[in-house]
Enzyme design. Structure first.
Site, PDB file in Angstrom:
ATOM      1  CB  SER A 292      11.491   3.398  -5.941  1.00  0.00           C
ATOM      2  OG  SER A 292      11.460   4.144  -4.744  1.00  0.00           O
TER       3      SER A 292
ATOM      4  CD  GLU B 205       3.219  -0.327  -2.862  1.00  0.00           C
ATOM      5  OE1 GLU B 205       3.403   0.290  -3.903  1.00  0.00           O
ATOM      6  OE2 GLU B 205       2.768   0.215  -1.845  1.00  0.00           O
TER       7      GLU B 205
ATOM      8  N   GLY C  65       8.755   5.542  -1.993  1.00  0.00           N
ATOM      9  CA  GLY C  65       9.169   6.938  -1.873  1.00  0.00           C
ATOM     10  C   GLY C  65      10.651   7.116  -1.600  1.00  0.00           C
TER      11      GLY C  65
ATOM     12  CG  HIS D 180      -0.217   2.512   0.442  1.00  0.00           C
ATOM     13  ND1 HIS D 180       0.741   3.169   1.176  1.00  0.00           N
ATOM     14  CD2 HIS D 180       0.238   2.459  -0.834  1.00  0.00           C
ATOM     15  CE1 HIS D 180       1.738   3.509   0.364  1.00  0.00           C
ATOM     16  NE2 HIS D 180       1.448   3.087  -0.859  1.00  0.00           N
TER      17      HIS D 180
ATOM     18  CD  GLU E  16       2.648   6.560   1.348  1.00  0.00           C
ATOM     19  OE1 GLU E  16       1.597   6.986   0.842  1.00  0.00           O
ATOM     20  OE2 GLU E  16       3.741   6.569   0.760  1.00  0.00           O
TER      21      GLU E  16
ATOM     22  CG  ASN F 298      -1.226   5.442  -4.361  1.00  0.00           C
ATOM     23  OD1 ASN F 298      -2.100   6.286  -4.173  1.00  0.00           O
ATOM     24  ND2 ASN F 298      -0.537   4.872  -3.379  1.00  0.00           N
TER      25      ASN F 298
ATOM     26  CE  LYS G 168       2.321   6.905  -2.690  1.00  0.00           C
ATOM     27  NZ  LYS G 168       3.559   6.572  -2.005  1.00  0.00           N
TER      28      LYS G 168
HETATM   29  P1  PGA Z   1       6.500   5.348  -5.070  1.00  0.00           P
HETATM   30  O1  PGA Z   1       5.202   4.905  -4.258  1.00  0.00           O
HETATM   31  O2  PGA Z   1       6.338   4.811  -6.464  1.00  0.00           O
HETATM   32  O3  PGA Z   1       6.499   6.833  -5.002  1.00  0.00           O
HETATM   33  O4  PGA Z   1       7.674   4.726  -4.374  1.00  0.00           O
HETATM   34  C1  PGA Z   1       4.649   3.642  -4.469  1.00  0.00           C
HETATM   35  C2  PGA Z   1       3.434   3.468  -3.597  1.00  0.00           C
HETATM   36  O5  PGA Z   1       3.408   3.968  -2.478  1.00  0.00           O
HETATM   37  O6  PGA Z   1       2.460   2.815  -4.019  1.00  0.00           O
END
Ligand code: PGA
Length: 255
Positions: free
Chosen positions: A215, A170, A176, A98, A100, A12, A14
């Protein structure tokens, strides 16, 4: 209980990338992973780069997709991108729900359910993200939170809608943060999700993959993705570094 054998790793990106960056990044990944064939690999890009992803990956073992989709099919929805537009670029995956997006853009579970079903209607693979906040985990209600997210979809569309799709557990606190869930936590929640979906004995849900995200990196990928309950990983930061993403894919491929 049905268990899929082929694991999946999805990056992803982003809101990152540029034409120049992607050109190098996508080609490096494509070349390094060309012989990796016992897992599915996907990269979810920002909308403007779908065409570029299609051009670079179309003759490869790597699929591409988006990080969101509109809940409506077409019409006066300024700034939205429909699922038909995604299929114009042969996108395979669309991430829906997601955290976010649900936190920053107030996406409701209802809207996420509609998006999930609209992606299915075009034979794409929805990648649904579910997970709890740290406060919810500390309160011990992570199962209830995740169950509610899944049940909103099931109530509207039935258990069958989960066929040929992906659910990513998740935990929001792990995204993050450099604080991945422990293998025990990931195992517990992925099993919980699997049992929840399969408790409907009237439907056999083939090819539902339940993966872990938050992560994931080349140091913890083996432990997390090596779990029988975890069908792969959703990778954020680790997908921005080609070498790291390649390493993660190779580790999962070796399982
Ligand atoms: P990250 O993000 O691997 O940077 O923790 C995962 C995600 O948001 O899908």
């Amino acid at each position: 209980m049905n268990k899929v054998s082929k694991k999946v790793v999805v990056g992803n990106l982003k809101m990152n990338g540029s034409l120049d960056f992607n050109e190098k990044h996508f080609n490096q990944i494509k070349i390094a992973l060309k012989d990796v064939n016992t897992i599915d690999i996907g990269i979810c890009v920002s909308y403007p780069y779908l065409f570029q992803a299609q051009m670079i990956f179309q003759d490869s073992n790597i699929s591409w997709g988006s990080q969101n989709v509109a809940k409506d099919e077409k019409g006066p929805f300024t700034g939205e991108v429909s699922v038909a537009m995604l299929t114009d670029f042969n996108s395979k995956y669309a991430i829906v729900g997601h955290s976010e997006r649900s936190t920053a853009y107030c996406e409701s579970d209802e809207n996420i359910a509609t998006k999930f079903s609209i992606v299915k209607s075009k034979s794409m693979t929805p990648l649904l993200c579910v997970g709890e906040t740290l406060i919810e985990r500390e309160a011990g209600i992570m199962e209830r939170v995740v169950a509610n997210q899944i049940e909103t979809i099931r109530k509207k569309y039935g258990t069958n809608v989960f066929k040929n799709s992906i659910i990513a557990y998740e935990p929001i606190w792990a995204i993050g943060s450099d604080l991945a869930a422990s293998p025990e936590q990931a195992d517990h929640m992925c099993n919980f999700i699997r049992n929840l979906i399969h408790e409907d004995k009237n439907n056999s849900i083939d090819d539902l993959k339940i993966i872990y995200g938050g992560s994931v990196n080349s140091k913890n990928a083996l432990q997390l993705c090596g779990l029988e309950s975890v069908d792969g990983a959703l990778i954020g930061r680790g997908s921005l570094n080609a070498e790291e993403f390649i390493k993660i894919c190779q580790i999962v491929n070796s399982l």
